[in-house]
Each structure stands twice: as structure tokens, then as C-alpha cells.
Design a protein around this motif. Structure first.
Motif, PDB file in Angstrom:
ATOM      1  N   LYS A 104       0.651  -1.159  -0.031  1.00 47.13           N
ATOM      2  CA  LYS A 104       0.105   0.020   0.098  1.00 47.13           C
ATOM      3  C   LYS A 104       0.722   1.298  -0.115  1.00 47.13           C
ATOM      4  O   LYS A 104       1.819   1.205   0.563  1.00 47.13           O
ATOM      5  CB  LYS A 104      -0.893   0.057   1.302  1.00 47.13           C
ATOM      6  CG  LYS A 104      -1.770  -1.251   1.610  1.00 47.13           C
ATOM      7  CD  LYS A 104      -2.270  -1.135   2.807  1.00 47.13           C
ATOM      8  CE  LYS A 104      -3.278  -2.377   2.690  1.00 47.13           C
ATOM      9  NZ  LYS A 104      -3.894  -2.645   4.231  1.00 47.13           N
ATOM     10  N   LEU A 105       0.384   2.282  -0.818  1.00 47.98           N
ATOM     11  CA  LEU A 105       1.279   3.647  -0.687  1.00 47.98           C
ATOM     12  C   LEU A 105       0.229   4.572   0.103  1.00 47.98           C
ATOM     13  O   LEU A 105      -1.037   4.447  -0.164  1.00 47.98           O
ATOM     14  CB  LEU A 105       1.269   3.752  -2.313  1.00 47.98           C
ATOM     15  CG  LEU A 105       2.145   3.067  -2.960  1.00 47.98           C
ATOM     16  CD1 LEU A 105       2.200   3.551  -4.481  1.00 47.98           C
ATOM     17  CD2 LEU A 105       3.660   3.199  -2.386  1.00 47.98           C
ATOM     18  N   PRO A 106       0.884   5.538   0.760  1.00 47.39           N
ATOM     19  CA  PRO A 106       0.057   6.463   1.423  1.00 47.39           C
ATOM     20  C   PRO A 106      -0.385   7.513   0.657  1.00 47.39           C
ATOM     21  O   PRO A 106      -1.167   8.077   1.327  1.00 47.39           O
ATOM     22  CB  PRO A 106       1.301   6.957   2.392  1.00 47.39           C
ATOM     23  CG  PRO A 106       2.623   6.986   1.613  1.00 47.39           C
ATOM     24  CD  PRO A 106       2.405   5.705   0.666  1.00 47.39           C
ATOM     25  N   ASP A 107      -0.523   7.659  -0.656  1.00 45.68           N
ATOM     26  CA  ASP A 107      -0.851   8.797  -1.186  1.00 45.68           C
ATOM     27  C   ASP A 107      -2.408   8.752  -1.340  1.00 45.68           C
ATOM     28  O   ASP A 107      -2.953   7.532  -1.623  1.00 45.68           O
ATOM     29  CB  ASP A 107      -0.036   8.905  -2.476  1.00 45.68           C
ATOM     30  CG  ASP A 107       1.313   8.893  -2.449  1.00 45.68           C
ATOM     31  OD1 ASP A 107       1.915   9.846  -2.236  1.00 45.68           O
ATOM     32  OD2 ASP A 107       1.864   7.768  -2.437  1.00 45.68           O
ATOM     33  N   GLY A 108      -2.893   9.799  -1.770  1.00 45.09           N
ATOM     34  CA  GLY A 108      -4.345   9.823  -2.133  1.00 45.09           C
ATOM     35  C   GLY A 108      -5.429  10.229  -1.167  1.00 45.09           C
ATOM     36  O   GLY A 108      -4.991  10.735  -0.162  1.00 45.09           O
ATOM     37  N   ASN A 109      -6.472  10.205  -1.308  1.00 49.88           N
ATOM     38  CA  ASN A 109      -8.055  10.595  -0.323  1.00 49.88           C
ATOM     39  C   ASN A 109      -8.577   9.638  -0.436  1.00 49.88           C
ATOM     40  O   ASN A 109      -8.695   8.442  -1.019  1.00 49.88           O
ATOM     41  CB  ASN A 109      -8.213  11.839  -0.639  1.00 49.88           C
ATOM     42  CG  ASN A 109      -8.700  12.075  -2.287  1.00 49.88           C
ATOM     43  OD1 ASN A 109      -9.430  11.070  -2.751  1.00 49.88           O
ATOM     44  ND2 ASN A 109      -8.557  13.148  -2.994  1.00 49.88           N
ATOM     45  N   CYS A 110      -9.946   9.925   0.035  1.00 46.95           N
ATOM     46  CA  CYS A 110     -10.836   8.991   0.113  1.00 46.95           C
ATOM     47  C   CYS A 110     -11.556   8.463  -1.244  1.00 46.95           C
ATOM     48  O   CYS A 110     -12.091   7.419  -1.445  1.00 46.95           O
ATOM     49  CB  CYS A 110     -12.146   9.286   0.802  1.00 46.95           C
ATOM     50  SG  CYS A 110     -13.167  10.535   0.305  1.00 46.95           S
TER      51      CYS A 110
END
Length: 184
Positions: A104-110
Motif C-alpha cells: 500500500k502507498l500512503p498517497d491519495g484521499n477517500c
């Protein structure tokens, strides 16, 4: 996509599917069939709330998959006693045999989830997105915010990764609505 295998001289083909599932609970059987023929499945609109993560885990166990999923209420969870109709939600599912190769990568939003697939000649950044719909109250603002987030992710990973963007853009290159113009 060629992924790293147990030995350096072997490579494996990985198949990918993307779908706007329009509610995972009512389309669980279809998802099970899809995971039989694809190694990675990218979902949009699973419609689950954060408190329903156990339900999602049960589905994954039945189809022998791991995942990374995000709900629209991740940052502001709703009470279980108040259960509005589900909405939005993105996920990346993969066969458990690939779990050592996917992180999993920490980037992004919902609305945006990213994973890294270890492969050669360089890793893959796989992005799933469910963009705001045309009819939303603040559609143009929300749409631009998501585009900006995607742009930042692309800037971060394109130099070191192959990037695959999959999802529901809720826009068209042939229409002339506000969100369509933003995507173009």
C-alpha cells in the motif's frame, strides 16, 4: 505486466481488471468470478462505510484476496446507528499469492488509492480513482481537487515507476460539461 518471481530468471504475467462495482454487497458473486480470471481487480464505488470493514474482509476471505480499500467516511467516520446509503469508495484487490509483491502507498484521499507492484524493469504504481460526479453540489471544485491530487501522485511516482491509472473519471472527452472540460 511482468512481476518478479521467486528466481531472478523467471517472470510472471499478471492480469488486471477495473470495474465500477456499484455496490460490492449486491455484486459479490460477480466480483468472485472476476477474481478467478484476474490477479488484480481495481474497484470503484464499493459503497461500504468504514465500520463495514469486517464485511469487506469476509468477502476477501471468500475469494482468497488481500486488498487496500478506502471509504468516503475514512476521515470522518459515521456512527453505526446512522447508516445512510453507501457511496463512493475505492479498492485494489489482489490474489493472496501476490501479497509479497504488492504494498500500500500512503498517497491519495477517500477517492484515490495507490499500491506498488514490485516488478521489472521498474515497479508499478497502480492508482484507482473514483472522481466526483457531474451532479454534485460542488462538482467543479471537488473535481479539480481530485485532479490536483492525481497530478501530485503522478509527479511523485513517474520518475521511478511505471504508472497505471484505472478508475471512473466521471467525465468525457466528447461532452461539454464543466468536469469534462477540466479533464480535457
Amino acid at each position: 505486466m511482468n512481476s518478479e518471481a521467486n528466481t531472478k530468471n523467471q517472470s510472471t504475467q499478471i492480469s488486471l481488471a477495473t470495474i465500477n462495482i456499484e455496490g460490492i454487497l449486491r455484486n459479490e458473486n460477480f466480483l468472485a468470478e472476476l477474481t478467478k480470471s484476474h490477479d488484480i481487480v481495481v474497484l470503484q464505488e464499493h459503497w461500504l462505510h468504514k465500520f463495514e470493514s469486517g464485511t469487506f474482509t469476509n468477502i476477501l476471505n471468500k475469494i482468497n484476496c488481500d486488498s487496500f480499500f478506502k471509504c468516503y467516511d475514512d476521515t470522518e467516520p459515521i456512527q453505526i446507528s446512522y447508516r445512510p446509503h453507501g457511496k463512493q469508495g475505492v479498492a485494489v484487490l489482489w490474489k493472496k499469492t501476490l501479497s509479497a509483491q504488492i504494498s500500500k502507498l500512503p498517497d491519495g484521499n477517500c477517492r484515490i488509492a495507490c499500491v506498488e507492484v514490485k516488478c521489472k524493469p521498474k515497479p508499478i504504481c497502480l492508482i484507482t480513482v473514483y472522481m466526483p460526479t457531474q451532479g454534485a453540489t460542488n462538482c467543479k471544485i471537488e473535481y479539480q481537487e481530485c485532479l490536483d491530487e492525481l497530478h501530485e501522485i503522478l509527479k511523485k511516482y513517474e520518475p521511478t515507476h511505471s504508472v497505471i491509472l484505472a478508475g471512473d473519471m466521471n467525465a468525457s472527452f466528447i461532452r461539454d460539461k464543466p468536469c469534462d472540460k477540466l479533464l480535457q
